[in-house]
Scaffold this active site. Structure first.
Site, mmCIF file in Angstrom:
data_model
loop_
_atom_site.group_PDB
_atom_site.id
_atom_site.type_symbol
_atom_site.label_atom_id
_atom_site.label_comp_id
_atom_site.label_asym_id
_atom_site.label_seq_id
_atom_site.Cartn_x
_atom_site.Cartn_y
_atom_site.Cartn_z
ATOM 1 N N GLU A 115 0.828 -1.209 0.000
ATOM 2 C CA GLU A 115 0.000 0.000 0.000
ATOM 3 C C GLU A 115 0.864 1.262 0.000
ATOM 4 O O GLU A 115 0.568 2.228 -0.718
ATOM 5 C CB GLU A 115 -0.940 -0.015 1.209
ATOM 6 C CG GLU A 115 -2.008 -1.102 1.108
ATOM 7 C CD GLU A 115 -2.968 -1.097 2.281
ATOM 8 O OE1 GLU A 115 -4.122 -0.689 2.099
ATOM 9 O OE2 GLU A 115 -2.557 -1.501 3.386
ATOM 10 N N GLU A 135 -4.587 -9.064 3.735
ATOM 11 C CA GLU A 135 -5.304 -8.672 4.953
ATOM 12 C C GLU A 135 -6.575 -9.484 5.205
ATOM 13 O O GLU A 135 -6.918 -9.777 6.360
ATOM 14 C CB GLU A 135 -5.670 -7.180 4.893
ATOM 15 C CG GLU A 135 -4.518 -6.235 5.183
ATOM 16 C CD GLU A 135 -3.693 -5.923 3.955
ATOM 17 O OE1 GLU A 135 -2.852 -5.009 4.013
ATOM 18 O OE2 GLU A 135 -3.883 -6.593 2.912
#
Length: 659
Positions: A115, A135
């Site tokens: 990210e 995640e």
């Protein structure tokens, strides 16, 4: 001690190289994030800095946010403990910075590592670097803008697939997708990244902010249709996993309203707590008191003898040879030996057909097996695997069938098993890609002992008039195993007449194509109405139904009546210290019995349900239906005192010698 730091070096070319160090995967701990912000702010304020390169130490960029942070948040229930990666770091300090930021990726960029990378203005990677957003496998969604930037860089379908499956891709695929700008050899990574950053600063290369891009999203109608189709698939396949729908919600919100609307979303739920607990439980199995903490080193295991080439023996041999360990397979005669070798060959061919093993690896594996009929080849083996156990150099290795596929390995130690022997087998377990859990010796060991009430609970419900149909591989094994547990625990077993009646009527489950179901090649199993008279006869013999009438229970009550007795037996396993810690039983239940991973394991789930409710329910059923449901002393004490079932056993019991 691990070197935890963020360093910045400014070269004569005007490029500031900021390096993250937090072994082993350079995770974003709270301090790392704070220092990273400080270094970026400093670089932006310095007149001698034209551009910035982010990188990680020791051949890795970053494996993401330190998972210990999630556990702390879940324990306290305060989301504000999570540092602001999404807006304060990725958007404000990197993506919207006045100087270009390029990331140099080697090894991996996972979770927040990817990210942060996607917030940079270019991404340069070494070959074979792993890129992914895993995640959802922990019950949360990417919280630092990954739900918005990945679709804008890699395209919506691929981005959704990467997030929902939690599977990483390699940098080579990332380059084809547009996620990576260039792939260069590791030794040139920093040099190329520095020049790329300067080229952006001096307008020779484009200055791209990924959150502003829309070219890979497609039209609104196309994007919404893609998300709609995936939603339907998710409802069918993972309906109990709320993070998948939440992730799609955020992706859709960003598509409709713009990327900034999606960067603040994060989900923390019981599902996430369970998945995180399983993650840490698996790690904890590597720590065994008085074994792994006394300075011993595992001995090299290069050659193993396996005695017996039946279903389990051939599976164990397969697991060893595909992990590059030489195997001597011993049988009593040439007929059995040929059958065993053929089973191994067929299994390996099956792995190739399913594309889980390359043909070259299969050929190499099969070259490592040698069949023998005597013990002459045993003279130089490092380990022997057979059904017998003895003194200090002997330890139980309980594999779960099929042995080459099932991930759990119970290591059963006796009072005389040495720490070195246990450590050696733990090491072999890891080499053959198993999760070794050290347990004490009792009937069923830890997992089968804990779950023996599972089948019996279902049979009790069947005899109370509840329609539950299940078939086994064969009833003969079930009957034999049932006798073992009846002998060991006569005060709390239920002996169902139904298995004997099924066998008497020529039904042996899948083994002969007839059980509760009819099995025909090429079609799905179908319930067989001819079995109903057998069930009725069994119900009459058992005489459990109140006044001869079926009981009325809902789905939740069925779950509780089947699983609460399992929790009850798990409490006895904990009290007798058959396992080192409660979390060992959790991971063993997930890997050995397919207990839902998102529930965290049998003890973790029981603590969420509450020991008081479990105790009260079992007490009520024991008064109605007998001692099978009688609450254990351990469960009663924990429920009355409000102590979690997972809390350590405070004092050793008479059964401690089993460990």
């Amino acid at each position: 001690m691990a070197e935890l730091e963020v360093k910045m070096e400014v070269g004569s070319d005007g490029v500031a190289v900021i390096t993250i160090s937090n072994p082993p995967v350079n995770a974003f701990a709270v301090s790392i994030i704070a220092w990273l912000k400080e270094k970026i702010v400093e670089a932006m304020s310095r007149d001698d800095v034209k551009a910035i390169v982010l990188t990680g130490k020791n051949g890795k960029f970053s494996g993401g946010v330190d998972i210990n942070l999630f556990q702390k948040v879940q324990r306290i229930g305060n989301l504000s403990l999570l540092p602001d990666l999404s807006i304060d770091l990725v958007v404000n300090r990197i993506e919207d910075a006045k100087k270009p930021v390029v990331v140099a990726i080697e090894g991996l960029a996972l979770g927040a590592g990817l990210e942060v990378s996607m917030g940079c203005h270019a991404r340069i990677a070494a070959p074979k670097a792993q890129l992914g957003l895993p995640e959802l496998s922990l019950g949360i969604i990417p919280g630092a803008g990954g739900t918005q930037r990945l679709p804008r860089l890699a395209g919506l379908p691929k981005a959704i697939d990467m997030m929902l499956t939690s599977k990483p891709i390699l940098s080579e695929e990332g380059k084809k997708l547009g996620l990576i700008d260039a792939i260069v050899p590791p030794q040139q990574l920093l040099k190329v990244s520095r020049q790329w950053a300067l080229d952006i600063a001096e307008k020779r290369k484009p200055w791209t902010r990924s959150l502003h891009r829309t070219d890979k999203i497609g039209s609104l109608s196309e994007a919404l249709e893609i998300i709609k189709v995936v939603r339907q698939q998710v409802k069918r396949s993972v309906s109990n996993m709320p993070q998948h729908q939440a992730c799609l919600d955020v992706i859709q919100e960003g598509v409709v309203l713009g990327g900034y609307h999606g960067v603040l979303k994060l989900v923390v739920s019981d599902t996430s707590k369970g998945l995180c607990h399983v993650f840490f439980s698996q790690r904890a199995t590597s720590k065994v008191p008085n074994v792994t903490d006394i300075g011993l080193k595992p001995r090299p295991i290069k050659k193993v003898a396996v005695i017996g080439g039946g279903l389990m023996g051939s599976g164990i041999a397969t697991a060893l040879i595909i992990s590059n360990i030489n195997v001597v397979l011993k049988e009593v005669n040439s007929e059995y030996l040929t059958k065993g070798i053929k089973m191994i060959e067929a299994t390996v061919r099956g792995l190739v057909a399913r594309k889980t093993l390359a043909q070259s690896a299969a050929d190499k594996a099969l070259s490592k097996i040698k069949g023998v009929l005597d013990y002459s080849e045993f003279k130089d083996v490092d380990m022997v695997i057979e059904k017998l156990r003895s003194k200090d150099r002997v330890v139980g290795a309980h594999f779960f069938s099929p042995a080459h596929m099932m991930p759990l390995l119970e290591i059963v130690r006796t009072e005389k098993t040495s720490a070195q022997t246990i450590l050696d087998l733990m090491t072999v377990g890891k080499v053959i890609k198993k999760v070794p859990v050290v347990v004490g010796n009792c009937t069923g060991f830890a997992v089968n002992r804990t779950f023996f009430p599972y089948k019996q609970s279902a049979h009790i419900l069947l005899h109370l008039g509840v329609d539950l149909l299940e078939d086994l591989t064969g009833y003969g094994v079930a009957k034999a195993v049932g006798k073992e547990f009846t002998t060991a625990f006569p005060d709390r077993t239920f002996n169902s007449p139904v298995v004997d009646l099924l066998i008497k009527n020529g039904r042996n489950g899948k083994n002969n194509g007839k059980g509760y179901y009819i099995y025909e090649k090429g079609s799905k199993p179908k319930p067989d109405p001819m079995v109903l008279p057998i069930i009725e006869e069994s119900r009459k013999l058992a005489n459990l139904m109140p006044r001869g009438q079926p009981v009325s229970v809902n789905d939740q009550e069925i779950v509780e009546m089947v699983l609460f007795p399992v929790v009850n037996e798990a409490c006895r396993v904990l009290e007798e210290q058959i396992v080192v810690r409660a979390s060992d039983l959790d991971i063993a239940s997930v890997l050995g019995m397919s207990f839902p991973r998102y529930r965290g394991g049998i003890i973790f789930w029981a603590d969420l349900v509450g020991s008081k409710h479990i105790y009260a329910s079992l007490k009520k059923w024991s008064e109605k239906y007998g001692n099978f449901y009688k609450p254990s002393r351990f469960l009663e004490e924990r429920a009355m005192n409000g102590v979690p079932l997972s809390a350590p056993v405070s004092s050793p019991t008479g059964s401690r010698a089993r460990l």
